[in-house]
Enzyme design. Structure first.
Site, short mmCIF file in Angstrom:
data_model
loop_
_atom_site.label_atom_id
_atom_site.label_comp_id
_atom_site.label_asym_id
_atom_site.label_seq_id
_atom_site.Cartn_x
_atom_site.Cartn_y
_atom_site.Cartn_z
N GLU A 60 -1.91 -7.00 -16.60
CA GLU A 60 -0.39 -7.23 -16.58
C GLU A 60 -0.20 -8.75 -16.98
OE1 GLU A 60 -1.56 -5.08 -14.73
OE2 GLU A 60 -0.11 -3.27 -15.00
N HIS A 129 2.37 0.36 -3.54
CA HIS A 129 3.33 0.66 -4.59
C HIS A 129 4.74 0.89 -4.17
CE1 HIS A 129 -0.44 2.15 -6.31
NE2 HIS A 129 0.16 2.16 -7.41
#
Ligand SMILES: Cc1ncc(C[n+]2csc(CCOP(=O)(O)OP(=O)(O)O)c2C)c(N)n1
Ligand SMILES: Cc1ncc(C[n+]2csc(CCOP(=O)(O)OP(=O)(O)O)c2C)c(N)n1
Ligand SMILES: [Mg+2]
Ligand SMILES: [Mg+2]
Lengths: 329, 373, 329, 373
Positions: A60, A129
């Protein structure tokens, strides 16, 4: 007008802009061959080819930084964060480079970048998450941060985001990808920094953004149906930075009461700022403290019953409204 | 010569106790070219005029850094200040091959890059002084020099942070069908940062399709602040770390302008033609402290610095020029000219006004939202 | 009692704990051989050796994550962030692992970790090297976040932090390392979650933390010296998470007015939360809106004059007090 | 056999178009040992009883995953669900050498590790079902299995994020003067993440002083979600990436339990004795989708899956056992027993109560602050 899902609305905005402007490219994990883990980018690879729809390794920070470099050169990259939970690995690139480059280059550089992906919880993904990062990114000058809830806004704000000359943090309501709605055809851009009155009302202002807005509308119905019917105005903030102070202040000048609801944690959050703004700018108009309803002050749990208990629910909001109106529930 | 080869070999050799893998990795890297290249100049087909010009630039950089240091010590310059003194041959040799479609990106040790790319010394010094006439209007300071007209795209303060940017810029250059390349500078300390590894892997991957003309220039001055290479990794053959990304690489004696010129010429040509990344590890040394506020320098000895000073990159060029029959007087004139340029830069910086206060709110957003002008 | 600098106070707390407990180690960049870029750890390597004072490569995410692993095993690592600006590279480790491990392990794991270093600006380090991250980290359940301003608190809170069984974000006032103050000898721990009345007053409550507290005390003097003398109470929050709501609410119940000051940006910040809390819990006691004075909404500039203009100053605070008292400046 | 060697070779070979550097890097890695090791069992000196036990475990894992999958498809299991089916030989072989001073850490594909370390299948399944009787009280779910009593330290959902933790745990084990090691599992996708590189460099560095007994187990199933190794990097010899950190490594056929056992035995012993890290790359394959919600699987062909199914790790052990004269009936009994264990786990999970609501607020802090119980 045509009816499409939130997912399709996002996709059509990206596809339209890619048609219109060669400079627009999309990159991220599994957005091409796989079709996108949430299928938002499905079909774009076939249509625009691998130079414009780029599958990346799981890095990322690296690919977000690379996208910033592309943007500096005048491209208009759209980065997909498979989910925003992974953006912590790119926080240095987003906060230290994307947000500040224009400033520390004395205006020589601009970063027309969109970073998009699903945000928020609700499907038992548990602690790592499940995040709602509007306040987290909204804190930083140099970024724009938006969070649409309707398919119409999803498309209109994505068009605006792609054409924006600044880095835009585009927080999608992951739980709503499948929801349908009317979307105007063609280039109907929705400007940033303008909140939306989702429902008019007189007695209390309910303020939220993202998927909470749908809950607020349900709550408004409930309140209207009560014995002593309560008329609730629902404001969808839509844009977290820039922020539309005027709309919420004017609404509260009318209703004299406000309840702000968010999935994110209470401390140092969007709801904190909303309460601060209202007491600053509508001090004499407020007949009761601004009520805040936020996510439970814990990392997100996995078990369904615990997760449900961790997020704001209609009863909590109704109770908050009653407190604001000095009624007992 | 032997000094450096000693230095550089001993530096590489310091991994001899790293076990067979590192040893193997070392063996496997391409033949090192740290040996001086007498004909580097020829290879770079530079006539003595061109060489004198590079000599002028190196002197300007050195004197410029000395002046900036004085500004800091006398309290006229604030913030951090990182000097390039001792490393002049690296950027001077590499940027001799700069072409106007190219882009350059580096970290905070960026004064030399700006001067070499043609930024006005007056505006660079004014930026360091935090004046409104500075290269970025006094907003960035020493660490954030930008001059995009001349190919300088910064100027970054977070170690490793600029590396992914450079790789993305290189993609854009090919996507936009230019023949430009990106010269991406990084230090020996930055190579241990995850941002380097993620970016290098992307460079290798995109280079497979000729979409990544990135020339990595690893300036190995043996220290990341106070931490020497062998205290930061056991695999001290830093250029070999590019093997993990399918990026070919070559080492060079970063104190020897001619050696740098020779490697640079080949590398720039190759990256431009192939659109694939390549890496150069330049063995160099900063004779200056890490930053102007690095007073103690406990991490290295006076002797070590003295050893390296014997191979001062400017001294080496000077020796070569005299040997080639250039008159001492010519060199003195060049030094005097360089000094005049730097004196003028300092005067300009000191006399320049502070930025107007309303500059505080400009350049936050590219469109006038949220109080941005 | 002995007089020592803020820097020495931190060092003596670490040294004392390292003497007392083998499990305590320190790691970070240039903390050993170099002595620490701010000399906070100076001498520790000589005293405790390289297994307990570890110089690391420039890999904030890697060594912060490794320290979390050490803490999981029962060690008590202290990580030095050379400056907090570099912690964005470790944000994933801090937010996804340190803060949440105990929860998603169902209480099987704890993370007794301290991450410390200088925070805040003031010495022209410009955009990438100037952040005040109390709200940024304070948002996350699972973390504790503190920000001492006096040498006494620096030592007492560092002792508390090292013995805390949770991850502690220890934000030091970088600009104050050299300031002296009285520090009690021996093990005098300062608890978290307790604010400090730095000065008693009647007419207005000035709320801050870190180096702003010193400015608030100067402002209190100024106000006391005004023609119509104003008696200001100064509250040093000290601890951002857990947070002491009671102390500020009680103070405002007494003064009926509050001004909160911070170096960090206004949006979604500590000041937002303070204003929200006060209007929630002291709604009827407030005679004026809670005033907020924050850093300018821009990345930090380099030039001295711009940097000074970017941070809160005494005049802004005095003006805010006058607004809160409906007086003209 | 040949199938995998084909598979694995072709996978490695896919970097042949990466240019000489990658080629060289590939050459330079230690001789690959993906060839089947007939005598792996002996090397691991396991009698047929022991092997039957491992066979039992592999069957339990496979049936357990099938049951979890059914739970997901029938809506009884939420969140993400990542199955280990196809990779059983890797963890089964490695954890055969687990010693009670050791620690194990992995990513979200963690059911097998828990079962192999001795966690109760009932509690593991209950966790996946989100019940209060689950291994972590229903708070973590499938991705966050912890059983520290039995050596399992998680169960992590962020790719790369657990790797630095494992390296730090290994440091602690030596700092605390135990003889334990850390078995650190990661996937082929995680190796491109900066967290891996920063952590591996620290492991190599700390290992120089014998302070880092980390055994890296790279489970190369050729896909990171839908992205194949060769689409994620051009240097596809993943184990060779450990060369950058002075970490020696070896490859193994991850479908062949006996090959894994042989390498595992040597590697575990070496890491325990030296306190230095070592890496094993196990070439394996998940026959299951990436996650239970990965319906389309456009990124691979049915044929590819079928090819690998021919080398199902359980089938290979079965063949070897029959060959060794074990009666078919014995194997059937074992399968029946495994099924009984899994059926019981499902029953337990389905009948277990949800976690009590007040569990929502516990385990946030270790010392009851901020509403934590
Ligand atoms: C992420 C990050 N960590 C730490 C620092 C502090 N710091 C500034 S320069 C430096 C050393 C960098 O060394 P190297 O990459 O070799 O470059 P050099 O200074 O030698 O040119 C460090 C640790 C930083 N700027 N960014
Ligand atoms: C930082 C981060 N980015 C993206 C994801 C989404 N994601 C979950 S698993 C996965 C693939 C990982 O592949 P690999 O490491 O090979 O492990 P495998 O699934 O094959 O076992 C991805 C991209 C994530 N969890 N974390
Ligand atoms: Mg260096
Ligand atoms: Mg994989």
């Amino acid at each position: 007008m045509s009816v499409m899902t939130y997912r399709e609305a996002l996709r059509s905005a990206m596809a339209d802009e890619m048609e219109r402007d060669e400079a627009v490219v999309v990159l991220g994990e599994d957005i091409g061959v796989y079709g996108g883990t949430h299928l938002v980018t499905d079909g774009l690879l076939e249509k625009f080819g691998p130079k414009r729809v780029m599958d990346t390794p799981i890095a990322e920070g690296g690919f977000t930084g690379a996208a910033i470099g592309m943007a500096m050169m005048g491209m208009r990259p759209i980065v997909e964060m498979m989910t925003w939970n992974f953006s912590f690995q790119a926080a240095d690139q987003i906060i230290q480079n994307a947000a500040k480059l224009r400033y520390f280059s004395g205006g020589q550089v601009s970063v027309p970048l969109v970073i998009r992906g699903p945000n928020g919880g609700g499907v038992q993904l548990s602690a790592q998450h499940t995040h709602s990062l509007e306040g987290f990114y909204g804190h930083f000058p140099g970024l724009k941060v938006v969070s649409p809830v309707t398919p119409e806004d999803a498309k209109g704000m994505m068009l605006t985001a792609i054409r924006d000359p600044n880095p835009v943090i585009f927080l999608e309501a992951g739980a709503l990808y499948g929801t349908k709605g009317e979307v105007p055809d063609g280039e109907v851009l929705v400007p940033f920094g303008k909140a939306r009155i989702a429902r008019e009302g007189r007695d209390v202002t309910l303020i939220g953004y993202g998927r909470q807005v749908n809950m607020l509308l349900r709550v408004a119905d409930t309140l209207a149906g009560e014995e002593e019917s309560i008329s609730a105005e629902v404001v969808d903030l839509r844009s977290i930075r820039p922020f539309d102070e005027q709309t919420i202040v004017e609404s509260v000048r009318k209703t004299h009461r406000a309840v702000v609801v968010q999935e994110q944690w209470r401390w140092y959050s969007v709801a904190s700022e909303v309460a601060a703004i209202l007491q600053e700018q509508a001090f004499d108009d407020l007949d009761a403290p601004v009520e805040r309803v936020s996510g439970a002050e814990v990392p997100a749990p996995y078990a369904r019953n615990l997760e449900i208990a961790a997020f704001p629910n209609e009863k909590q909001i109704v109770d908050a409204v009653h407190r604001a109106l000095y009624r007992k529930s | 010569m032997s000094t450096t080869k000693g230095q550089s070999r001993s530096r590489k050799a310091s991994s001899s106790d790293d076990g067979p893998v590192a040893a193997r990795a070392r063996k496997e890297t391409p033949v090192k070219t740290t040996a001086p290249s007498r004909n580097g100049a020829e290879a770079a087909n530079l006539d003595s005029e061109a060489i004198l010009d590079l000599y002028r630039k190196m002197n300007t950089i050195r004197l410029f850094e000395d002046a900036a240091q004085r500004g800091f010590r006398t309290g006229k310059v604030g913030g951090y200040l990182h000097l390039y003194s001792g490393q002049e041959a690296v950027a001077t040799g590499l940027l001799a091959y700069y072409k106007d479609t190219d882009k350059v990106i580096t970290a905070y040790r960026d004064h030399a890059h700006a001067l070499l790319l043609g930024s006005q010394p007056t505006e660079v010094m004014a930026e360091i002084y935090g004046k409104g006439t500075g290269l970025v209007k006094g907003k960035g300071g020493s660490m954030h020099l930008f001059d995009v007209e001349n190919g300088l795209w910064g100027g970054y303060g977070i170690v490793g942070g600029h590396i992914p940017l450079g790789v993305g810029m290189a993609y854009a250059l090919r996507y936009q069908q230019t023949d430009g390349i990106v010269q991406l500078y990084l230090g020996d300390g930055a190579i241990h940062n995850g941002a380097f590894h993620e970016a290098a892997n992307l460079a290798g991957l995109w280079g497979r399709d000729g979409m990544n003309p990135t020339l990595f220039i690893l300036e190995n001055n043996n220290y990341g602040m106070g931490t020497s290479v062998e205290r930061a990794t056991i695999m001290t053959d830093l250029s070999a770390k590019f093997d993990s990304y399918g990026i070919e690489h070559e080492d060079v004696d970063g104190m020897d302008l001619f050696a740098v010129l020779e490697v640079a010429g080949r590398a720039v040509k190759r990256v431009r033609e192939t659109g694939k990344p390549f890496a150069i590890e330049a063995m160099t040394y900063r004779i200056a402290p890490h930053g102007a506020a690095d007073f103690l320098e406990r991490y290295r000895t006076k002797e070590e610095i003295a050893e390296w000073r014997k191979r001062d990159p400017i001294g080496l060029v000077e020796a070569r020029l005299l040997e080639a029959g250039v008159a001492e007087k010519t060199l003195d004139e060049i030094k005097a000219e360089a000094k005049a340029v730097v004196d003028e830069a300092v005067r300009f910086a000191e006399e320049s006004p502070d930025p107007p206060l309303d500059e505080l709110y400009t350049d936050v957003y590219a469109d006038g939202v949220m109080g941005d002008g």
